[in-house]
Design a protein around this motif. Structure first.
Motif, PDB file in Angstrom:
ATOM      1  N   ASP A 231     102.495  60.544 -20.878  1.00 48.58           N
ATOM      2  CA  ASP A 231     102.039  59.150 -20.837  1.00 48.58           C
ATOM      3  C   ASP A 231     103.193  58.197 -20.529  1.00 48.58           C
ATOM      4  O   ASP A 231     102.961  57.022 -20.234  1.00 48.58           O
ATOM      5  CB  ASP A 231     101.369  58.755 -22.148  1.00 48.58           C
ATOM      6  N   ALA A 232     104.434  58.701 -20.567  1.00 49.25           N
ATOM      7  CA  ALA A 232     105.586  57.871 -20.206  1.00 49.25           C
ATOM      8  C   ALA A 232     105.468  57.345 -18.784  1.00 49.25           C
ATOM      9  O   ALA A 232     105.928  56.242 -18.477  1.00 49.25           O
ATOM     10  CB  ALA A 232     106.880  58.676 -20.348  1.00 49.25           C
ATOM     11  N   SER A 233     104.852  58.115 -17.900  1.00 49.68           N
ATOM     12  CA  SER A 233     104.652  57.639 -16.525  1.00 49.68           C
ATOM     13  C   SER A 233     103.819  56.367 -16.515  1.00 49.68           C
ATOM     14  O   SER A 233     104.082  55.440 -15.735  1.00 49.68           O
ATOM     15  CB  SER A 233     103.964  58.725 -15.683  1.00 49.68           C
ATOM     16  N   ALA A 234     102.809  56.314 -17.398  1.00 45.74           N
ATOM     17  CA  ALA A 234     101.979  55.111 -17.494  1.00 45.74           C
ATOM     18  C   ALA A 234     102.750  53.967 -18.141  1.00 45.74           C
ATOM     19  O   ALA A 234     102.658  52.811 -17.707  1.00 45.74           O
ATOM     20  CB  ALA A 234     100.712  55.409 -18.284  1.00 45.74           C
ATOM     21  N   HIS A 235     103.531  54.279 -19.182  1.00 47.71           N
ATOM     22  CA  HIS A 235     104.266  53.228 -19.894  1.00 47.71           C
ATOM     23  C   HIS A 235     105.299  52.542 -18.998  1.00 47.71           C
ATOM     24  O   HIS A 235     105.654  51.389 -19.240  1.00 47.71           O
ATOM     25  CB  HIS A 235     104.954  53.805 -21.126  1.00 47.71           C
ATOM     26  N   THR A 236     105.797  53.236 -17.994  1.00 48.30           N
ATOM     27  CA  THR A 236     106.791  52.647 -17.080  1.00 48.30           C
ATOM     28  C   THR A 236     106.148  52.181 -15.774  1.00 48.30           C
ATOM     29  O   THR A 236     106.838  52.001 -14.775  1.00 48.30           O
ATOM     30  CB  THR A 236     107.918  53.659 -16.787  1.00 48.30           C
ATOM     31  N   SER A 237     104.847  51.954 -15.784  1.00 46.76           N
ATOM     32  CA  SER A 237     104.128  51.532 -14.570  1.00 46.76           C
ATOM     33  C   SER A 237     104.710  50.271 -13.951  1.00 46.76           C
ATOM     34  O   SER A 237     104.833  50.169 -12.726  1.00 46.76           O
ATOM     35  CB  SER A 237     102.651  51.278 -14.894  1.00 46.76           C
ATOM     36  N   GLU A 238     105.044  49.289 -14.797  1.00 44.71           N
ATOM     37  CA  GLU A 238     105.496  47.997 -14.281  1.00 44.71           C
ATOM     38  C   GLU A 238     106.927  48.041 -13.760  1.00 44.71           C
ATOM     39  O   GLU A 238     107.421  47.048 -13.228  1.00 44.71           O
ATOM     40  CB  GLU A 238     105.348  46.925 -15.366  1.00 44.71           C
TER      41      GLU A 238
ATOM     42  N   THR B 213     107.769  50.834 -11.828  1.00 43.02           N
ATOM     43  CA  THR B 213     107.639  51.858 -10.792  1.00 43.02           C
ATOM     44  C   THR B 213     107.074  51.256  -9.511  1.00 43.02           C
ATOM     45  O   THR B 213     106.098  50.506  -9.557  1.00 43.02           O
ATOM     46  CB  THR B 213     106.709  52.987 -11.282  1.00 43.02           C
ATOM     47  N   VAL B 214     107.684  51.588  -8.388  1.00 41.44           N
ATOM     48  CA  VAL B 214     107.200  51.085  -7.103  1.00 41.44           C
ATOM     49  C   VAL B 214     105.935  51.836  -6.694  1.00 41.44           C
ATOM     50  O   VAL B 214     105.776  53.009  -6.996  1.00 41.44           O
ATOM     51  CB  VAL B 214     108.279  51.224  -6.006  1.00 41.44           C
ATOM     52  N   LYS B 215     105.026  51.094  -6.054  1.00 40.65           N
ATOM     53  CA  LYS B 215     103.732  51.649  -5.638  1.00 40.65           C
ATOM     54  C   LYS B 215     103.076  52.388  -6.802  1.00 40.65           C
ATOM     55  O   LYS B 215     102.685  53.556  -6.713  1.00 40.65           O
ATOM     56  CB  LYS B 215     103.909  52.567  -4.418  1.00 40.65           C
ATOM     57  N   ALA B 216     102.984  51.677  -7.920  1.00 37.47           N
ATOM     58  CA  ALA B 216     102.603  52.285  -9.200  1.00 37.47           C
ATOM     59  C   ALA B 216     101.228  52.939  -9.160  1.00 37.47           C
ATOM     60  O   ALA B 216     101.033  53.999  -9.765  1.00 37.47           O
ATOM     61  CB  ALA B 216     102.644  51.232 -10.307  1.00 37.47           C
ATOM     62  N   ALA B 217     100.283  52.350  -8.461  1.00 35.71           N
ATOM     63  CA  ALA B 217      98.928  52.898  -8.455  1.00 35.71           C
ATOM     64  C   ALA B 217      98.880  54.303  -7.859  1.00 35.71           C
ATOM     65  O   ALA B 217      97.979  55.090  -8.161  1.00 35.71           O
ATOM     66  CB  ALA B 217      97.988  51.966  -7.688  1.00 35.71           C
ATOM     67  N   GLU B 218      99.857  54.626  -7.016  1.00 33.81           N
ATOM     68  CA  GLU B 218      99.947  55.965  -6.443  1.00 33.81           C
ATOM     69  C   GLU B 218     100.975  56.822  -7.176  1.00 33.81           C
ATOM     70  O   GLU B 218     100.759  58.013  -7.425  1.00 33.81           O
ATOM     71  CB  GLU B 218     100.321  55.876  -4.964  1.00 33.81           C
ATOM     72  N   SER B 219     102.123  56.216  -7.519  1.00 37.68           N
ATOM     73  CA  SER B 219     103.240  56.979  -8.085  1.00 37.68           C
ATOM     74  C   SER B 219     102.970  57.451  -9.510  1.00 37.68           C
ATOM     75  O   SER B 219     103.350  58.568  -9.885  1.00 37.68           O
ATOM     76  CB  SER B 219     104.517  56.131  -8.071  1.00 37.68           C
ATOM     77  N   VAL B 220     102.335  56.595 -10.317  1.00 39.84           N
ATOM     78  CA  VAL B 220     102.130  56.928 -11.733  1.00 39.84           C
ATOM     79  C   VAL B 220     101.234  58.153 -11.914  1.00 39.84           C
ATOM     80  O   VAL B 220     101.614  59.091 -12.624  1.00 39.84           O
ATOM     81  CB  VAL B 220     101.588  55.704 -12.503  1.00 39.84           C
ATOM     82  N   PRO B 221     100.044  58.196 -11.314  1.00 39.64           N
ATOM     83  CA  PRO B 221      99.214  59.401 -11.504  1.00 39.64           C
ATOM     84  C   PRO B 221      99.875  60.664 -10.969  1.00 39.64           C
ATOM     85  O   PRO B 221      99.751  61.738 -11.572  1.00 39.64           O
ATOM     86  CB  PRO B 221      97.921  59.074 -10.752  1.00 39.64           C
ATOM     87  N   ARG B 222     100.581  60.548  -9.860  1.00 39.29           N
ATOM     88  CA  ARG B 222     101.274  61.721  -9.315  1.00 39.29           C
ATOM     89  C   ARG B 222     102.381  62.181 -10.258  1.00 39.29           C
ATOM     90  O   ARG B 222     102.558  63.382 -10.487  1.00 39.29           O
ATOM     91  CB  ARG B 222     101.853  61.400  -7.939  1.00 39.29           C
TER      92      ARG B 222
ATOM     93  N   GLU C  62     107.780  44.955   1.697  1.00 36.03           N
ATOM     94  CA  GLU C  62     107.311  43.704   1.101  1.00 36.03           C
ATOM     95  C   GLU C  62     105.816  43.768   0.811  1.00 36.03           C
ATOM     96  O   GLU C  62     105.343  43.214  -0.180  1.00 36.03           O
ATOM     97  CB  GLU C  62     107.619  42.530   2.034  1.00 36.03           C
ATOM     98  N   THR C  63     105.089  44.459   1.684  1.00 33.01           N
ATOM     99  CA  THR C  63     103.647  44.620   1.464  1.00 33.01           C
ATOM    100  C   THR C  63     103.377  45.406   0.186  1.00 33.01           C
ATOM    101  O   THR C  63     102.491  45.058  -0.606  1.00 33.01           O
ATOM    102  CB  THR C  63     103.002  45.353   2.657  1.00 33.01           C
ATOM    103  N   ASP C  64     104.171  46.479  -0.001  1.00 36.25           N
ATOM    104  CA  ASP C  64     104.035  47.280  -1.223  1.00 36.25           C
ATOM    105  C   ASP C  64     104.332  46.431  -2.460  1.00 36.25           C
ATOM    106  O   ASP C  64     103.623  46.508  -3.469  1.00 36.25           O
ATOM    107  CB  ASP C  64     104.993  48.473  -1.196  1.00 36.25           C
ATOM    108  N   LYS C  65     105.390  45.630  -2.363  1.00 39.28           N
ATOM    109  CA  LYS C  65     105.780  44.787  -3.494  1.00 39.28           C
ATOM    110  C   LYS C  65     104.688  43.775  -3.826  1.00 39.28           C
ATOM    111  O   LYS C  65     104.353  43.572  -5.004  1.00 39.28           O
ATOM    112  CB  LYS C  65     107.085  44.062  -3.180  1.00 39.28           C
TER     113      LYS C  65
ATOM    114  N   GLU D 112     111.721  45.106 -14.398  1.00 44.22           N
ATOM    115  CA  GLU D 112     112.230  45.232 -13.026  1.00 44.22           C
ATOM    116  C   GLU D 112     111.749  46.527 -12.383  1.00 44.22           C
ATOM    117  O   GLU D 112     111.899  47.612 -12.954  1.00 44.22           O
ATOM    118  CB  GLU D 112     113.762  45.207 -13.047  1.00 44.22           C
ATOM    119  N   ARG D 113     111.168  46.423 -11.188  1.00 48.75           N
ATOM    120  CA  ARG D 113     110.693  47.614 -10.481  1.00 48.75           C
ATOM    121  C   ARG D 113     111.866  48.294  -9.787  1.00 48.75           C
ATOM    122  O   ARG D 113     112.235  47.959  -8.670  1.00 48.75           O
ATOM    123  CB  ARG D 113     109.611  47.249  -9.468  1.00 48.75           C
ATOM    124  N   ARG D 114     112.423  49.290 -10.491  1.00 43.73           N
ATOM    125  CA  ARG D 114     113.565  50.023  -9.959  1.00 43.73           C
ATOM    126  C   ARG D 114     113.300  51.525  -9.901  1.00 43.73           C
ATOM    127  O   ARG D 114     114.168  52.294  -9.497  1.00 43.73           O
ATOM    128  CB  ARG D 114     114.795  49.771 -10.849  1.00 43.73           C
ATOM    129  N   MET D 115     112.138  51.960 -10.340  1.00 46.24           N
ATOM    130  CA  MET D 115     111.853  53.390 -10.437  1.00 46.24           C
ATOM    131  C   MET D 115     111.069  53.877  -9.218  1.00 46.24           C
ATOM    132  O   MET D 115     110.012  53.342  -8.897  1.00 46.24           O
ATOM    133  CB  MET D 115     111.066  53.706 -11.713  1.00 46.24           C
TER     134      MET D 115
END
Length: 515
Positions: free
Chosen positions: A247-254, A256-265, A6-9, A26-29
């Protein structure tokens, strides 16, 4: 995803709300899903195979043994620099927001148009590549199909429509298929490498580092006659053009869970793994080729020629089927990317008919109108441009040669702005994925140098019309901006506008059932 607390969300929501946007998607990724969507678009089994002649009919073995890692490094510098920015601003249509936040309304708008035009045309190009692979592997040999404009467009309409339908059904199904695509690409590239090595007559490892010059007739006229140095540099377009779409990783940021960490990785790892597995696969293929001079003469048919000559028909067809499925999934992921770009740009009023294009289906939590619009435009682009020629060259071929230039321009603009915005009021807070100022600026400068190289290479014959198309596009965009958009387009919300949007954000989230 048991590790998504819940904190991550709340943290993901807080970041999105602080930028003035609602959690409509919807954050499902998972982190792997975010990696897989970029890895699927890069798809070494698509560009790495369909564009192989740029190397084999150019500098020969050295274009793979030396050129592939060099070209992949060029793509990597962009990915690393973009990863830094994506961690600070993880939103759908990321490049557009970065261009706006780190620069101004115009730089954001220009970034959006470069990226959007590149994504729509690259979707068409990917599916055209899938069509030609299908024709070479199954269509002509087994079904007796002939390559005509009607056959090509019908094929494209069917496969693009199927890709759009899957995306329409929501990110849950799309993520499952792109996750599968990630595993399939890994497995198929390794299997192809093993088959190639098993089928090789000898292991002349030295050919991977042997420079040749197959330009002109010797290489089936893939490249016009030129010097050995130039033909090697032109061969860098194989890895550079293949290793794009991260750049698809960035386009699906919203989504993706914990996007600030998951997207750049996801962005950086998709490039690294594609580079590694692509190198293994292509080196094995070069070692399998019975004769490099004969291979060069085959031009664009080199892959099928070598497979026919060296590989058992049943094994070959199994590989072809896996490659074909991987290429279709590559297009599927590209539909996801282009639709999120259309959605994000439209919710800030950046496109005609922005209101319907930015609408999210409450049932599927996907931007339905954006999905179908991007898909239809890609098919219409291929259809219309295939019917018109300049001289003897179809307009389709000319525009596709510009596609990656447009995409890399859309990467370079926010990176260049970030170089100057670091530490200023425009960019005073970094995300959790932080290279540090010195390292980011180094990669930003390398990206600018790489952009110059890509542009110079991208406008060489036989793609010299790309220069006129690019300049023409810049002139048209300048007219549109100063004539219309500069007064109308407000850009993404900033400052007080973010606070004013909070009631709208709550209403938008309630409308799609976000709790």
């Amino acid at each position: 995803m048991s590790d998504y607390s819940e904190t991550d969300k709340k943290q993901d929501l807080h970041i999105l709300h602080s930028m003035g946007y609602a959690q409509e998607l919807e954050r499902r990724m998972s982190q792997f899903s975010n990696f897989a969507v970029s890895f699927s678009i890069i798809c070494i089994l698509s560009g790495g195979i369909n564009s192989l002649a740029q190397a084999t009919a150019g500098a020969g073995g050295a274009a793979i043994g030396i050129g592939w890692p060099l070209g992949c490094f060029i793509s990597l510098v962009f990915a690393v620099a973009m990863a830094q920015i994506s961690s600070a601003y993880p939103t759908a249509g990321g490049l557009y927001h970065w261009g706006s936040i780190l620069g101004n309304r115009f730089t954001g708008w220009l970034t959006a148009w470069f990226n959007l035009l590149g994504l729509v045309t690259v979707l068409g190009a990917i599916n055209v590549g899938t069509y030609y692979f299908f024709m070479g592997s199954f269509g002509t040999p087994y079904f007796g199909l002939e390559d005509t404009t009607a056959t090509r467009i019908i094929f494209l309409a069917i496969i693009t429509g199927a890709q759009a339908l899957v995306n329409h059904m929501g990110i849950g199904l799309t993520a499952k298929l792109t996750d599968f695509s990630g595993y399939l690409i890994f497995a198929t590239s390794i299997l192809l490498a093993i088959v190639c090595l098993a089928a090789a007559d000898t292991y002349e490892v030295g050919r991977l580092f042997t420079f040749s010059n197959y330009s002109g007739e010797a290489g089936g006229n893939v490249w016009p006659q030129t010097s050995g140095t130039w033909v090697f540099l032109l061969g860098l377009l194989l890895p550079i053009y293949t290793i794009t779409g991260y750049d698809a990783s960035a386009h699906t940021s919203e989504e993706t869970v914990k996007a600030a960490e998951s997207v750049p990785r996801g962005m950086v790892s998709s490039v690294l793994w594609s580079a590694l597995f692509g190198y293994i696969m292509l080196c094995a293929f070069v070692l399998m080729i019975p004769n490099m001079d004969e291979a060069a003469k085959q031009g664009w048919n080199v892959f099928f020629w070598a497979m026919d000559a060296q590989v058992h028909p049943l094994i070959k067809d199994i590989l072809y089927l896996a490659i074909f499925v991987s290429q279709w999934l590559c297009g599927l992921a590209t539909v996801t990317s282009v639709s999120r770009m259309i959605f994000a740009f439209s919710r800030d009023g950046g496109l005609p008919a922005s209101k319907p294009l930015s609408k999210v289906s409450p049932t599927h939590r996907s931007p339905v109108a954006a999905i179908w619009t991007g898909s239809v435009l890609s098919v219409l682009f291929v259809w219309g441009s295939s019917l018109v020629s300049i001289g003897e060259t179809p307009v389709y071929t000319i525009v596709v040669s510009c596609t990656v230039i447009f995409l890399f321009f859309s990467f370079a603009i926010p990176i260049t702005l970030g170089l100057f915005a670091w530490g200023t009021s425009k960019w005073d807070k970094m995300g959790p994925w932080n290279l540090g100022e010195g390292m980011f600026k180094l990669f930003a400068i390398l990206s600018i140098i790489a952009m110059v190289l890509i542009f110079v290479l991208g406008i060489q014959p036989p793609n010299d019309w790309a220069l006129y198309i690019t300049v023409g596009f810049l002139v048209v965009t300048g007219i549109i901006w100063f004539g219309f958009e500069s007064r109308r387009f407000r850009g993404p919300p900033i400052g007080a506008e973010v606070a004013r949007r909070q009631a709208e954000i709550a209403a938008a989230e309630k409308a799609v059932g976000e709790v």
